[in-house]
Design a protein around this motif. Structure first.
Motif, PDB file in Angstrom:
ATOM      1  N   LYS A   1       0.954  -1.234   0.435  1.00 51.24           N
ATOM      2  CA  LYS A   1       0.060  -0.252   0.019  1.00 51.24           C
ATOM      3  C   LYS A   1       1.003   1.406   0.190  1.00 51.24           C
ATOM      4  O   LYS A   1       0.617   1.975  -1.149  1.00 51.24           O
ATOM      5  CB  LYS A   1      -0.673   0.201   1.106  1.00 51.24           C
ATOM      6  CG  LYS A   1      -2.275  -1.379   1.015  1.00 51.24           C
ATOM      7  CD  LYS A   1      -3.002  -1.000   1.937  1.00 51.24           C
ATOM      8  CE  LYS A   1      -3.578  -2.173   1.888  1.00 51.24           C
ATOM      9  NZ  LYS A   1      -4.748  -2.176   0.368  1.00 51.24           N
TER      10      LYS A   1
ATOM     11  N   TYR B   1       1.379   4.542  -3.161  1.00 47.45           N
ATOM     12  CA  TYR B   1       1.102   5.830  -2.358  1.00 47.45           C
ATOM     13  C   TYR B   1       2.695   6.272  -3.010  1.00 47.45           C
ATOM     14  O   TYR B   1       2.462   8.075  -3.523  1.00 47.45           O
ATOM     15  CB  TYR B   1       0.881   6.083  -0.769  1.00 47.45           C
ATOM     16  CG  TYR B   1      -0.064   5.602  -1.297  1.00 47.45           C
ATOM     17  CD1 TYR B   1      -1.393   6.626  -1.020  1.00 47.45           C
ATOM     18  CD2 TYR B   1      -0.401   4.505   0.244  1.00 47.45           C
ATOM     19  CE1 TYR B   1      -3.042   6.124  -0.316  1.00 47.45           C
ATOM     20  CE2 TYR B   1      -1.221   5.465   1.229  1.00 47.45           C
ATOM     21  CZ  TYR B   1      -2.924   5.356   0.352  1.00 47.45           C
ATOM     22  OH  TYR B   1      -4.096   5.458   1.600  1.00 47.45           O
TER      23      TYR B   1
ATOM     24  N   ARG C   1      -4.521  -0.861   5.632  1.00 49.70           N
ATOM     25  CA  ARG C   1      -4.607   0.184   4.960  1.00 49.70           C
ATOM     26  C   ARG C   1      -5.055   1.562   5.879  1.00 49.70           C
ATOM     27  O   ARG C   1      -4.991   1.864   5.773  1.00 49.70           O
ATOM     28  CB  ARG C   1      -6.206  -0.408   4.443  1.00 49.70           C
ATOM     29  CG  ARG C   1      -6.794   0.816   4.251  1.00 49.70           C
ATOM     30  CD  ARG C   1      -8.217   0.536   3.846  1.00 49.70           C
ATOM     31  NE  ARG C   1      -8.638   0.150   2.747  1.00 49.70           N
ATOM     32  CZ  ARG C   1      -9.824   0.472   2.300  1.00 49.70           C
ATOM     33  NH1 ARG C   1     -11.129  -0.523   3.103  1.00 49.70           N
ATOM     34  NH2 ARG C   1     -10.292   0.259   0.565  1.00 49.70           N
ATOM     35  N   THR C   2      -5.063   1.580   7.127  1.00 50.24           N
ATOM     36  CA  THR C   2      -5.800   2.350   7.858  1.00 50.24           C
ATOM     37  C   THR C   2      -3.644   2.739   7.983  1.00 50.24           C
ATOM     38  O   THR C   2      -3.461   4.165   8.109  1.00 50.24           O
ATOM     39  CB  THR C   2      -6.327   2.049   8.981  1.00 50.24           C
ATOM     40  OG1 THR C   2      -7.511   1.628   8.713  1.00 50.24           O
ATOM     41  CG2 THR C   2      -6.669   2.838  10.037  1.00 50.24           C
TER      42      THR C   2
ATOM     43  N   ALA D   1      -1.820   4.726   5.225  1.00 52.94           N
ATOM     44  CA  ALA D   1      -3.206   6.179   4.568  1.00 52.94           C
ATOM     45  C   ALA D   1      -2.507   7.400   5.940  1.00 52.94           C
ATOM     46  O   ALA D   1      -2.479   7.607   5.500  1.00 52.94           O
ATOM     47  CB  ALA D   1      -4.157   5.877   5.265  1.00 52.94           C
TER      48      ALA D   1
ATOM     49  N   HIS E   1       0.581   7.922   4.525  1.00 49.24           N
ATOM     50  CA  HIS E   1       1.097   8.639   3.565  1.00 49.24           C
ATOM     51  C   HIS E   1       0.067  10.366   4.432  1.00 49.24           C
ATOM     52  O   HIS E   1       0.744  11.386   3.271  1.00 49.24           O
ATOM     53  CB  HIS E   1      -0.384   8.393   2.280  1.00 49.24           C
ATOM     54  CG  HIS E   1       0.046   8.991   1.397  1.00 49.24           C
ATOM     55  ND1 HIS E   1       1.602   8.885   0.450  1.00 49.24           N
ATOM     56  CD2 HIS E   1      -0.610   9.163   0.620  1.00 49.24           C
ATOM     57  CE1 HIS E   1       0.465   9.182  -0.682  1.00 49.24           C
ATOM     58  NE2 HIS E   1      -0.344  10.292  -0.735  1.00 49.24           N
ATOM     59  N   ARG E   2      -0.770  10.493   4.455  1.00 52.54           N
ATOM     60  CA  ARG E   2      -1.054  11.938   5.409  1.00 52.54           C
ATOM     61  C   ARG E   2      -0.113  13.052   6.194  1.00 52.54           C
ATOM     62  O   ARG E   2       0.553  13.955   5.666  1.00 52.54           O
ATOM     63  CB  ARG E   2      -2.635  11.489   5.844  1.00 52.54           C
ATOM     64  CG  ARG E   2      -3.613  11.828   5.846  1.00 52.54           C
ATOM     65  CD  ARG E   2      -4.953  12.179   6.532  1.00 52.54           C
ATOM     66  NE  ARG E   2      -4.519  10.996   8.084  1.00 52.54           N
ATOM     67  CZ  ARG E   2      -4.759   9.732   7.726  1.00 52.54           C
ATOM     68  NH1 ARG E   2      -5.636   9.258   7.142  1.00 52.54           N
ATOM     69  NH2 ARG E   2      -4.712   9.146   8.375  1.00 52.54           N
TER      70      ARG E   2
END
Length: 113
Positions: A18, A22, A85-86, A89, A92-93
């Motif tokens: 994942k 990104y 996934r969390t 993410a 990436h944030r």
């Protein structure tokens, strides 16, 4: 912006895939010929500094035992129930708000979830 990451052996490959999707540059300890399962945290820390990589880990040794100067920086996940996934993410944030050169010490990824 993207991060250069060194992923510890205890982190599942789904997170790596994942993060790569990104656009992050991700290496898993098990995929590096110089390392592999059982590599010491100090060795990983030295590599993270020499190759300018943030360490992504569930291992609290980076929080409790190693001095933050022993590694570039550590992205620590204390809650192992958070989904791949969390976690990806959240990292990436983080990368969109803080460039890698501004990351130091231990960052709790859980706080970004």
């Amino acid at each position: 912006m993207s991060y250069r990451l060194l992923v510890d052996e205890n982190v599942e490959y789904r997170i790596i895939h994942k993060l790569r999707n990104y656009g992050h540059d991700v290496e898993h300890v098990n995929d590096l010929t110089a390392f592999g399962k059982g590599s010491s945290d100090r060795e990983l820390g030295q590599y993270s500094k020499s190759d300018d990589r943030l360490i992504l880990t569930y291992d609290d040794d980076f929080v409790l035992e190693l001095d933050p100067t022993a590694y570039c920086a550590a992205l620590y996940v204390s809650d192992v129930t958070i989904s791949a996934r969390t976690i990806a993410a959240a990292i990436h944030r983080m990368s969109k708000q803080y460039p890698q050169e501004e990351i130091s010490g231990v960052v709790y990824v859980d706080h970004w979830v």
